[in-house]
Design an enzyme around this catalytic site. Structure first.
Site, PDB file in Angstrom:
ATOM      1  N   ARG A  66     -15.229  -7.048   3.721  1.00  0.00           N
ATOM      2  CA  ARG A  66     -15.632  -5.739   3.016  1.00  0.00           C
ATOM      3  C   ARG A  66     -15.170  -6.082   1.426  1.00  0.00           C
ATOM      4  O   ARG A  66     -14.919  -5.518   0.635  1.00  0.00           O
ATOM      5  CB  ARG A  66     -14.337  -4.464   3.293  1.00  0.00           C
ATOM      6  N   THR A 100       2.954  -4.506  16.433  1.00  0.00           N
ATOM      7  CA  THR A 100       3.433  -3.284  16.195  1.00  0.00           C
ATOM      8  C   THR A 100       2.792  -1.947  16.332  1.00  0.00           C
ATOM      9  O   THR A 100       1.737  -1.772  15.420  1.00  0.00           O
ATOM     10  CB  THR A 100       4.764  -3.342  15.722  1.00  0.00           C
ATOM     11  N   HIS A 112       3.594  -0.118  13.176  1.00  0.00           N
ATOM     12  CA  HIS A 112       3.854   0.243  12.094  1.00  0.00           C
ATOM     13  C   HIS A 112       2.171   0.013  10.981  1.00  0.00           C
ATOM     14  O   HIS A 112       2.416   0.642  10.363  1.00  0.00           O
ATOM     15  CB  HIS A 112       4.730  -1.334  11.473  1.00  0.00           C
ATOM     16  N   VAL A 139      -5.193  -3.216   1.052  1.00  0.00           N
ATOM     17  CA  VAL A 139      -5.479  -4.250   2.800  1.00  0.00           C
ATOM     18  C   VAL A 139      -4.161  -3.672   3.289  1.00  0.00           C
ATOM     19  O   VAL A 139      -3.100  -4.247   3.511  1.00  0.00           O
ATOM     20  CB  VAL A 139      -5.826  -5.803   2.404  1.00  0.00           C
ATOM     21  N   LEU A 140      -4.945  -2.769   4.693  1.00  0.00           N
ATOM     22  CA  LEU A 140      -3.437  -2.787   5.808  1.00  0.00           C
ATOM     23  C   LEU A 140      -4.041  -3.913   7.000  1.00  0.00           C
ATOM     24  O   LEU A 140      -5.274  -3.064   7.333  1.00  0.00           O
ATOM     25  CB  LEU A 140      -3.213  -1.769   6.414  1.00  0.00           C
ATOM     26  N   ILE A 141      -3.889  -4.689   7.655  1.00  0.00           N
ATOM     27  CA  ILE A 141      -3.829  -5.260   8.997  1.00  0.00           C
ATOM     28  C   ILE A 141      -3.477  -5.142  10.103  1.00  0.00           C
ATOM     29  O   ILE A 141      -2.457  -5.156  10.086  1.00  0.00           O
ATOM     30  CB  ILE A 141      -4.726  -6.964   7.854  1.00  0.00           C
ATOM     31  N   SER A 189       0.764  -0.811  -0.138  1.00  0.00           N
ATOM     32  CA  SER A 189       0.392   0.094  -0.133  1.00  0.00           C
ATOM     33  C   SER A 189       0.766   1.481  -0.062  1.00  0.00           C
ATOM     34  O   SER A 189       0.422   2.036  -0.264  1.00  0.00           O
ATOM     35  CB  SER A 189      -1.103   0.336   0.629  1.00  0.00           C
TER      36      SER A 189
END
Length: 181
Positions: free
Chosen positions: A147, A106, A108, A100-102, A76
Site C-alpha cells: 500500500r 497483543t 494494542h 502505519v499500524l501493523i 500514529s
C-alpha cells in the site's frame, strides 16, 4: 451476449469495477491551497514513502512547495494532536495524517486503531477542516509495503499517499464552495 446461466445480458455501457477512487471529475486545482501533512515516525520507511506519494500528488495539483507543511510525530496516536495544531496555528486548508499500524501479538493494535480513527474524525468535525485518514491498518508488514508502493514479496504495489494527496486537494476545494460556507 450475456452472462451464461444468469439470464442477465451485458451492456456496452457497463464499467468494469475498479477498486479505489477515480479523481477524473475532482477539482484538483491546488494553486490557492495550504496543505498540512502529519507523518508518524513509527514504521518510518513506510510512512515516508506514503508521504512522498502525498507530496508528489500535491505538487501535481499545483500546490506550491512553500504551502506544503510537513511535521513529524512519534507515532500514529499523536497524529490528531498535530493535525489540530496545524489547523489552528497555520490555518491550513486540509491535513493528511499518515501512519502505519501493523498488528502484533497483543490488543494494542486494536486500541490504537480505534483511538487514532476517532481522533482524526473528531479533529475534522470540531475544526471544520478536512483531515484525511492516511493511516494504514494492516495485519502484516507486506500489506503495508504493498500500500506504500514499496518492493514486497507479492510484486503488487500502489502508493496510497497519492490518493490521500488528491483527496486533500479535492476536500479543501469542496470546503471553499458556496455549498459548504
Amino acid at each position: 451476449g450475456g452472462s451464461p446461466g444468469t439470464g442477465l445480458g451485458t451492456m456496452a455501457s457497463e464499467k468494469k469495477f475498479k477498486k479505489g477512487v477515480d479523481f477524473a471529475t475532482a477539482n484538483l486545482d491546488g494553486t490557492q491551497l495550504k496543505i498540512g501533512i502529519c507523518v508518524a515516525r513509527w514504521n518510518e520507511k513506510i510512512t515516508e514513502a506514503l508521504a512522498d506519494g502525498c507530496v508528489s500528488a500535491l505538487k501535481a495539483a499545483k500546490v506550491e512547495e512553500k504551502n506544503i507543511i510537513k511535521v513529524k510525530v512519534p507515532g500514529s496516536y499523536e497524529l490528531p494532536f498535530a493535525a489540530k495544531h496545524l489547523i489552528e496555528t497555520l490555518k491550513v486548508d486540509a491535513v493528511i495524517c499518515i501512519g502505519v499500524l501493523i498488528k502484533g501479538e497483543t490488543m494494542h493494535f486494536e486500541y490504537i486503531c480505534d483511538a487514532v480513527s476517532r481522533g482524526i474524525m473528531d479533529t475534522q468535525l470540531k475544526t471544520g477542516t478536512p483531515v484525511i485518514f492516511g493511516v494504514l491498518t494492516c495485519l502484516t508488514e507486506t500489506q503495508a509495503l504493498v500500500r506504500a508502493g514499496l518492493p514486497n514479496e507479492t510484486g503488487k504495489k500502489h502508493n496510497h499517499g497519492v490518493d490521500w494527496g488528491n483527496s486533500a486537494v479535492e476536500m479543501a476545494n469542496l470546503r471553499k464552495t458556496k455549498e459548504f460556507k
